[in-house]
Design a protein around this motif. Structure first.
Motif, mmCIF file in Angstrom:
data_model
loop_
_atom_site.group_PDB
_atom_site.id
_atom_site.type_symbol
_atom_site.label_atom_id
_atom_site.label_comp_id
_atom_site.label_asym_id
_atom_site.label_seq_id
_atom_site.Cartn_x
_atom_site.Cartn_y
_atom_site.Cartn_z
ATOM 1 N N THR A 143 6.428 2.993 24.849
ATOM 2 C CA THR A 143 5.948 1.640 24.566
ATOM 3 C C THR A 143 6.334 1.106 23.189
ATOM 4 O O THR A 143 6.146 -0.075 22.917
ATOM 5 N N ARG A 144 6.871 1.954 22.309
ATOM 6 C CA ARG A 144 7.103 1.548 20.932
ATOM 7 C C ARG A 144 8.526 1.863 20.483
ATOM 8 O O ARG A 144 9.101 2.894 20.817
ATOM 9 N N ALA A 145 9.071 0.950 19.689
ATOM 10 C CA ALA A 145 10.341 1.168 19.014
ATOM 11 C C ALA A 145 10.186 0.651 17.589
ATOM 12 O O ALA A 145 9.184 0.007 17.245
ATOM 13 N N ALA A 146 11.171 0.927 16.768
ATOM 14 C CA ALA A 146 11.142 0.439 15.392
ATOM 15 C C ALA A 146 12.571 0.212 14.911
ATOM 16 O O ALA A 146 13.508 0.884 15.351
ATOM 17 N N LEU A 158 17.960 -1.508 23.618
ATOM 18 C CA LEU A 158 17.539 -2.349 22.500
ATOM 19 C C LEU A 158 18.648 -2.391 21.460
ATOM 20 O O LEU A 158 19.196 -1.350 21.078
ATOM 21 N N VAL A 159 18.979 -3.600 21.013
ATOM 22 C CA VAL A 159 20.073 -3.782 20.058
ATOM 23 C C VAL A 159 19.588 -4.637 18.892
ATOM 24 O O VAL A 159 19.005 -5.715 19.094
ATOM 25 N N SER A 160 19.835 -4.160 17.667
ATOM 26 C CA SER A 160 19.527 -4.953 16.472
ATOM 27 C C SER A 160 20.793 -5.655 16.029
ATOM 28 O O SER A 160 21.821 -5.017 15.773
ATOM 29 N N ILE A 200 18.004 1.093 14.718
ATOM 30 C CA ILE A 200 16.864 0.899 15.612
ATOM 31 C C ILE A 200 16.674 2.186 16.393
ATOM 32 O O ILE A 200 17.651 2.887 16.699
ATOM 33 N N ALA A 201 15.436 2.547 16.693
ATOM 34 C CA ALA A 201 15.146 3.782 17.418
ATOM 35 C C ALA A 201 13.911 3.611 18.273
ATOM 36 O O ALA A 201 12.980 2.882 17.906
#
Length: 324
Positions: A278-281, A239-241, A272-273
């Motif tokens: 099922t969840r990231a933020a 995942l990349v912001s 981002i972490a």
């Protein structure tokens, strides 16, 4: 330090987590202008505690047991130590010229800190803050990560367009790997065999093989100014912001394809972490929010207000402290 434009967001959110999904741990969020750390429950969409810290906090890392949090303050040449159960700062100590990135060794006894102005990686005693080693690396070292064994540290040398590999035991640089322009954030796969490097200026993601002779094996265009990167617990997705576009990019680690869905995280997302399978933020600097992400669908599940200018966040070990 940073310039940004604020835009109005109108994003429909999915419902909260179902009972079948595992709970997420609390997340620690550092807000730079507010000079505070928030403990955020992303499932309940609530801030559980706010801890004031010294000015201009930037990086943060937790001890393996989740009892202690360490925060860097580049402008003050300081690292703060926070007792998470007591919700307060218990010590501050000097660390180089401009400490930025930080990591804790698996035994919890040492800290590794990248010194942005000192062009060095510094090792500190976690209990006393005393410097126990340092090594010269590239220019403007930013993000850093430790491998699972705590044997090797990988540091993004932003102004040298490379990653330095440091053996922690004797604080010696054992390799340098050229990457894209202005590497900033790093994330390792669960097995530590792949390192993902977000290159801010070239807008791509370098993928490194971390074997005996570390090397870049691929470079994938990922978006406009990638500032944060995280890997799912099974290693299947990255995942990349992307700061400039404000969007989330999700890379399939096997095929290296980017998912077509790229939801807008906000006006100026940074760290981002991943919190659970099922969840990231992610944090949105401009809107002062934590954005909750469904990993499976890339849907945005909600937003949580935090202090001014959130910069980074980490997931704390599950059950380490009470949410209160």
């Amino acid at each position: 330090m940073l310039a940004f434009a604020v835009s109005t967001l109108a994003v429909p959110f999915a419902a909260g987590p179902s009972r079948a999904e595992p709970p997420s741990p609390l997340m620690a969020v550092v807000s730079q202008k507010a000079a505070e750390v928030a403990l955020v429950d992303i499932d309940a969409r609530a801030v559980r505690a706010v801890i004031g810290v010294a000015a201009v906090p930037a990086g943060l890392a937790a001890s393996p047991d989740g009892a202690t949090l360490y925060v860097t303050h580049p402008d003050l040449s300081l690292v703060s130590r926070i007792d998470l159960a007591a919700r307060r700062v218990t010590a501050t100590f000097k660390a180089g010229l401009e400490p930025f990135g930080i990591a804790v060794t698996p035994d919890g006894r040492a800290l590794l800190v990248s010194d942005w102005s000192g062009d060095a990686l510094i090792r500190l005693d976690a209990a006393t803050g005393a410097e126990t080693g340092r090594v010269a690396i590239g220019k403007a070292p930013a993000g850093l990560v430790l491998d699972a064994a705590g044997a090797l540290a990988y540091v993004a040398d932003r102004e040298s367009n490379q990653v330095s590999v440091v053996r922690v035991a004797d604080m010696s640089r054992v390799a340098t790997v050229p990457v894209g322009r202005a590497p900033f954030a790093l994330a390792l796969s669960p097995s530590s065999d792949r390192l993902y490097v977000a290159n801010v200026q070239s807008g791509d993601l370098s993928i490194l093989d971390t074997g005996a002779a570390p090397r870049e094996i691929a470079r994938v265009k990922i978006g406009l100014m990638p500032y944060g990167v995280a890997v799912t617990p099974d290693g299947s997705r990255v995942l990349v912001s992307n700061q400039q576009s404000g969007r989330l990019a999700v890379l399939d680690a096997g095929t290296r394809a980017i998912a077509p869905e790229q939801p807008r995280l906000g006006s100026f997302p940074e760290g981002i972490a991943v919190a659970s399978p099922t969840r990231a933020a992610a944090v949105d600097w401009a809107e002062d929010e934590v954005v909750v992400i469904d990993i499976g669908t890339s849907a945005l599940l909600g937003r949580i207000k935090v202090g001014t200018s959130p910069r980074n966040l980490i997931a704390l070990p599950m059950g380490a402290i009470s949410p209160r």
